[in-house]
Scaffold this motif. Structure first.
Motif, PDB file in Angstrom:
ATOM      1  N   CYS A 325      19.778   1.284   4.901  1.00 50.14           N
ATOM      2  CA  CYS A 325      21.097   1.608   4.356  1.00 50.14           C
ATOM      3  C   CYS A 325      21.806   0.316   3.955  1.00 50.14           C
ATOM      4  O   CYS A 325      21.241  -0.779   4.048  1.00 50.14           O
ATOM      5  CB  CYS A 325      21.925   2.385   5.387  1.00 50.14           C
ATOM      6  N   THR A 326      23.046   0.430   3.545  1.00 48.89           N
ATOM      7  CA  THR A 326      23.826  -0.742   3.155  1.00 48.89           C
ATOM      8  C   THR A 326      24.143  -1.650   4.339  1.00 48.89           C
ATOM      9  O   THR A 326      24.512  -2.806   4.148  1.00 48.89           O
ATOM     10  CB  THR A 326      25.159  -0.305   2.533  1.00 48.89           C
ATOM     11  N   SER A 328      26.683  -1.414   6.038  1.00 48.19           N
ATOM     12  CA  SER A 328      28.132  -1.657   5.963  1.00 48.19           C
ATOM     13  C   SER A 328      28.828  -1.522   7.300  1.00 48.19           C
ATOM     14  O   SER A 328      29.869  -2.145   7.538  1.00 48.19           O
ATOM     15  CB  SER A 328      28.764  -0.692   4.952  1.00 48.19           C
ATOM     16  N   LEU A 341      28.186  -7.327   0.190  1.00 48.42           N
ATOM     17  CA  LEU A 341      28.488  -5.970  -0.274  1.00 48.42           C
ATOM     18  C   LEU A 341      29.658  -5.922  -1.246  1.00 48.42           C
ATOM     19  O   LEU A 341      30.099  -4.831  -1.621  1.00 48.42           O
ATOM     20  CB  LEU A 341      28.797  -5.069   0.932  1.00 48.42           C
ATOM     21  N   LEU A 344      29.045  -3.920  -4.389  1.00 48.93           N
ATOM     22  CA  LEU A 344      28.384  -2.634  -4.181  1.00 48.93           C
ATOM     23  C   LEU A 344      29.031  -1.555  -5.046  1.00 48.93           C
ATOM     24  O   LEU A 344      30.256  -1.476  -5.148  1.00 48.93           O
ATOM     25  CB  LEU A 344      28.485  -2.243  -2.702  1.00 48.93           C
ATOM     26  N   ASP A 348      24.663   2.397  -6.426  1.00 57.77           N
ATOM     27  CA  ASP A 348      23.817   1.831  -5.368  1.00 57.77           C
ATOM     28  C   ASP A 348      23.760   2.787  -4.180  1.00 57.77           C
ATOM     29  O   ASP A 348      22.702   2.992  -3.577  1.00 57.77           O
ATOM     30  CB  ASP A 348      24.355   0.470  -4.917  1.00 57.77           C
ATOM     31  N   LEU A 349      24.904   3.370  -3.834  1.00 56.94           N
ATOM     32  CA  LEU A 349      24.934   4.326  -2.723  1.00 56.94           C
ATOM     33  C   LEU A 349      24.105   5.560  -3.042  1.00 56.94           C
ATOM     34  O   LEU A 349      23.432   6.114  -2.162  1.00 56.94           O
ATOM     35  CB  LEU A 349      26.381   4.724  -2.409  1.00 56.94           C
ATOM     36  N   MET A 352      20.516   4.700  -2.356  1.00 59.13           N
ATOM     37  CA  MET A 352      20.248   4.660  -0.916  1.00 59.13           C
ATOM     38  C   MET A 352      20.207   6.073  -0.340  1.00 59.13           C
ATOM     39  O   MET A 352      19.355   6.394   0.501  1.00 59.13           O
ATOM     40  CB  MET A 352      21.322   3.833  -0.206  1.00 59.13           C
ATOM     41  N   SER A 379      26.200   2.717   8.757  1.00 55.26           N
ATOM     42  CA  SER A 379      26.945   2.783   7.498  1.00 55.26           C
ATOM     43  C   SER A 379      28.303   3.428   7.703  1.00 55.26           C
ATOM     44  O   SER A 379      28.476   4.298   8.561  1.00 55.26           O
ATOM     45  CB  SER A 379      26.153   3.575   6.464  1.00 55.26           C
ATOM     46  N   GLU A 384      25.772   7.929   2.951  1.00 55.27           N
ATOM     47  CA  GLU A 384      24.682   7.541   3.862  1.00 55.27           C
ATOM     48  C   GLU A 384      24.865   8.233   5.212  1.00 55.27           C
ATOM     49  O   GLU A 384      24.753   7.623   6.259  1.00 55.27           O
ATOM     50  CB  GLU A 384      24.672   6.023   4.038  1.00 55.27           C
TER      51      GLU A 384
END
Length: 439
Positions: A325-326, A328, A341, A344, A348-349, A352, A379, A384
């Motif tokens: 995942c990111t 984040s 990020l 981002l 992009d999300l 993912m 995340s 996500e």
């Protein structure tokens, strides 16, 4: 460690260059702050004190990265070479942190990394104008630049918590959350003595006694830990694994995105099981996985394969999908994510989310009907988490695990038995998990 005003007085040319290299590595390689710092320390010959100064200078720069990002974009200089851009970020932090830190001081530190034209952007008059401009921006951009939090994260917090609460939540992300998992309970005294000698203060967790919380006032590099004794693992990740354990998984377990095998190694230590099969797409990460698992004395097998497409002639009794995942949710623990990020995008999300959906769908196909499947991400984004669950085409039954009373009372339940943890509430990473069973 020195306060900010003391810090800027202690910065030397080599500390300036080292901090610049840390930031350059983060932007070039999208690696964590700690990893970038360790790589940089292998490159530079620094004294212990210089290492501490470089660490804190790079960390403070990242925690205040929003305004210089805006300043470069405003002046059409966002495409600078990464090393020069990193040096500008460091110079901005120094110029904006203390009125006594003049541009002449920066000239003495820069070593050719910051041009005169860039330095001219950092005059007191220009900085005052910059901060006034930020105050006039729409709320998402204003909070993003002022609090140095990537815009998509700010947007997510605003939609979830509103305009009144979000500013304080963003400020809370400056507190570094670090947890240490004790693997050998007989070596607890050794671990505590080791951490004290390294300059750390800590406390034992009330929910899981094998966890130690490093108190967030510490701003020094994390020491390496012998994996047979202890490992770094965030409490949110522990909560997700313990939630799965509360439902008593047994038999053969598969982990479809296993590396670095933190969840798998905890499962091995905590439950009776026949075996655990560890699948990961990255050959490099699977090698690291083996080193972690060697310390568990568990029955395991590691396979280098893409978990989205892995197949088996036999069904498994439980599955873990700790999906890529990111990351984040780790922003309070890893200040490098503030930079990594920043750009981002929703697209992009979406990419993912698709990877996670494919992993989770495959996991549900690889287990018996009624088996347990843990899906989790580090995340803050619903793409996500909740949106992956709602996009499943396979009939599922969400399960309610046992959680310690304090966690049960404070955890955010966002879609039936979907669970979210937040740094400002739980002193953990931002984290999503759900336990499902195929019908």
């Amino acid at each position: 460690m020195p306060r900010d005003k003391e810090l800027v007085e202690l910065v030397s040319p080599i500390a300036f260059r080292a901090a610049t290299r840390v930031i350059e590595r983060i932007e070039a390689k999208s690696i964590s702050f700690d990893a970038a710092f360790q790589e940089t320390m292998q490159e530079f010959k620094l004294s212990a004190e210089e290492q501490k100064i470089s660490f804190l200078l790079a960390k403070r720069t990242l925690e205040n990265i929003g305004p210089p990002i805006y300043l470069l974009r405003k002046n059409n200089k966002q495409d600078l070479p990464l090393r020069r851009k990193g040096a500008f970020y460091v110079a901005f932090y120094l110029a904006s942190s203390s009125p006594s830190f003049t541009l002449d001081r920066i000239r003495a530190l820069r070593g050719g990394l910051v041009s005169d034209s860039l330095l001219n952007l950092l005059t007191p008059r220009n900085l005052d104008r910059l901060f006034n401009e930020l105050e006039e921006m729409p709320i998402t951009l204003r909070l993003s630049y002022k609090e140095s939090v990537p815009p998509l994260i700010v947007e997510t917090f605003l939609s979830r918590f509103g305009e009144k609460a979000t500013p304080e939540i963003l400020k809370s992300l400056r507190y570094r959350q670090v947890w240490v998992r004790l693997n050998d309970t007989e070596r607890k005294d050794w671990l505590e003595d080791y951490l004290k000698r390294k300059g750390f203060r800590f406390r034992q967790d009330k929910d899981y006694p094998y966890l130690l919380e490093i108190l967030p006032t510490q701003e020094i590099p994390l020491p390496s830990l012998p994996p047979e004794i202890a490992t770094y693992q965030d409490k949110a990740s522990i909560i997700a694994v313990e939630a799965l354990i509360s439902l008593r998984p047994k038999g053969v377990i598969i982990d479809l995105a296993a590396a670095p095998c933190m969840k798998a190694s905890l499962l091995c230590r905590k439950i009776d099981h026949d075996a655990i099969l560890l699948v990961d797409i990255s050959e490099k990460r699977t090698r690291a996985c083996i080193e972690i698992m060697k310390a568990t004395n568990c029955n395991y097998q590691v396979i280098n394969s893409d978990g989205r497409f892995f197949s088996s002639s036999k069904l498994f009794s439980a599955a873990v999908v700790d999906a890529p995942c990111t990351n984040s949710g780790a922003i309070s623990r890893d200040p490098g994510l503030r930079l990594a990020l920043w750009s981002l995008r929703r697209e992009d999300l979406s990419r993912m989310k698709q990877v996670q959906l494919e992993l989770l769908t495959n996991a549900l196909k690889l287990v018996h009907r009624g088996a347990l499947v843990l899906y989790s991400t580090c995340s803050l984004f619903p793409e996500e988490g909740e949106e992956v669950i709602s996009s499943l085409k396979i009939p599922i039954k969400p399960l309610q695990p046992f959680l310690p009373p304090n966690i049960e009372r404070t955890i955010h339940k966002t879609c039936g038995y979907c669970y979210r943890l937040y740094p400002h509430v739980h002193r953990t990473d931002g984290f999503f998990f759900s336990i499902l069973s195929p019908r």
